[in-house]
Motif scaffolding. Structure first.
Motif, PDB file in Angstrom:
ATOM      1  N   ASP A  97       0.809  -1.218   0.000  1.00 18.11           N
ATOM      2  CA  ASP A  97       0.000   0.000   0.000  1.00 18.11           C
ATOM      3  C   ASP A  97       0.844   1.270   0.000  1.00 18.11           C
ATOM      4  N   ASP A  98       2.147   1.126  -0.072  1.00 21.41           N
ATOM      5  CA  ASP A  98       3.069   2.255  -0.083  1.00 21.41           C
ATOM      6  C   ASP A  98       3.578   2.454  -1.514  1.00 21.41           C
ATOM      7  N   ASP A  99       3.312   3.617  -2.099  1.00 20.87           N
ATOM      8  CA  ASP A  99       3.687   3.862  -3.491  1.00 20.87           C
ATOM      9  C   ASP A  99       5.193   3.787  -3.737  1.00 20.87           C
ATOM     10  N   GLU A 100       5.988   4.316  -2.801  1.00 15.80           N
ATOM     11  CA  GLU A 100       7.444   4.270  -2.976  1.00 15.80           C
ATOM     12  C   GLU A 100       7.956   2.838  -2.881  1.00 15.80           C
ATOM     13  N   LEU A 101       7.423   2.073  -1.947  1.00 12.31           N
ATOM     14  CA  LEU A 101       7.811   0.670  -1.837  1.00 12.31           C
ATOM     15  C   LEU A 101       7.387  -0.100  -3.083  1.00 12.31           C
ATOM     16  N   ALA A 102       6.215   0.213  -3.611  1.00 13.52           N
ATOM     17  CA  ALA A 102       5.757  -0.437  -4.842  1.00 13.52           C
ATOM     18  C   ALA A 102       6.745  -0.171  -5.978  1.00 13.52           C
ATOM     19  N   GLU A 103       7.210   1.073  -6.078  1.00 18.32           N
ATOM     20  CA  GLU A 103       8.183   1.406  -7.121  1.00 18.32           C
ATOM     21  C   GLU A 103       9.492   0.645  -6.911  1.00 18.32           C
ATOM     22  N   LEU A 104       9.948   0.566  -5.664  1.00 17.59           N
ATOM     23  CA  LEU A 104      11.168  -0.198  -5.371  1.00 17.59           C
ATOM     24  C   LEU A 104      11.003  -1.678  -5.727  1.00 17.59           C
ATOM     25  N   ILE A 105       9.849  -2.235  -5.416  1.00 17.10           N
ATOM     26  CA  ILE A 105       9.597  -3.636  -5.735  1.00 17.10           C
ATOM     27  C   ILE A 105       9.645  -3.850  -7.248  1.00 17.10           C
ATOM     28  N   LEU A 106       9.039  -2.947  -7.999  1.00 17.25           N
ATOM     29  CA  LEU A 106       9.083  -3.061  -9.463  1.00 17.25           C
ATOM     30  C   LEU A 106      10.508  -2.965  -9.987  1.00 17.25           C
ATOM     31  N   LEU A 107      11.251  -1.985  -9.494  1.00 21.87           N
ATOM     32  CA  LEU A 107      12.631  -1.810  -9.950  1.00 21.87           C
ATOM     33  C   LEU A 107      13.488  -3.017  -9.600  1.00 21.87           C
ATOM     34  N   TYR A 108      13.312  -3.534  -8.397  1.00 22.95           N
ATOM     35  CA  TYR A 108      14.049  -4.726  -7.969  1.00 22.95           C
ATOM     36  C   TYR A 108      13.688  -5.910  -8.866  1.00 22.95           C
ATOM     37  N   GLY A 109      12.411  -6.058  -9.159  1.00 25.56           N
ATOM     38  CA  GLY A 109      11.965  -7.165 -10.006  1.00 25.56           C
ATOM     39  C   GLY A 109      12.503  -7.096 -11.423  1.00 25.56           C
ATOM     40  N   GLN A 110      12.768  -5.909 -11.898  1.00 23.57           N
ATOM     41  CA  GLN A 110      13.272  -5.724 -13.261  1.00 23.57           C
ATOM     42  C   GLN A 110      14.800  -5.742 -13.331  1.00 23.57           C
ATOM     43  N   ALA A 111      15.453  -5.665 -12.193  1.00 26.24           N
ATOM     44  CA  ALA A 111      16.914  -5.549 -12.147  1.00 26.24           C
ATOM     45  C   ALA A 111      17.591  -6.895 -12.412  1.00 26.24           C
ATOM     46  N   SER A 112      18.811  -6.806 -12.889  1.00 23.45           N
ATOM     47  CA  SER A 112      19.629  -8.005 -13.077  1.00 23.45           C
ATOM     48  C   SER A 112      20.037  -8.555 -11.707  1.00 23.45           C
TER      49      SER A 112
END
Length: 103
Positions: free
Chosen positions: A74-89
């Motif tokens: 429910d945290d927008d910044e955490l959601a963005e971090l999760i997406l970035l982490y998921g897309q990272a090598s």
């Protein structure tokens, strides 16, 4: 972030689906729903009329190429971090974890 009546899950599901450029029907079919109910079922998940069980949430996340945790935060910044982490090598993930541990 969430519209009235929508849960975090429903809002994140819709955001991810739109970002992926998928219709409700195409996402539902790709996740294994019958084509005759796919659009309605995804719509009801997005509006919180029906709850999604965790195994199916995992299938939806896989079709949307997002970590399942993204759909629940429910945290927008955490959601963005999760997406970035998921897309990272793997290497970038290791560096990110190391940097976070040093904080």
């Amino acid at each position: 972030m969430s519209a009235a009546g929508n849960t975090v899950f429903g809002s994140r599901l819709k955001e991810a689906r739109l970002r992926a450029g998928l219709s409700q029907k195409s996402l539902g079919i790709a996740a294994g729903l019958d084509p005759f109910v796919a659009s309605t079922r995804i719509n009801r998940y997005e509006l919180d009329i029906h709850k999604v069980d965790y195994p199916f949430a995992c299938r939806l996340a896989a079709e949307l190429s997002v970590p399942v945790a993204y759909l629940y935060t429910d945290d927008d910044e955490l959601a963005e971090l999760i997406l970035l982490y998921g897309q990272a090598s793997k290497r970038a993930r290791s560096r990110l974890l190391a940097a976070a541990r040093e904080m």
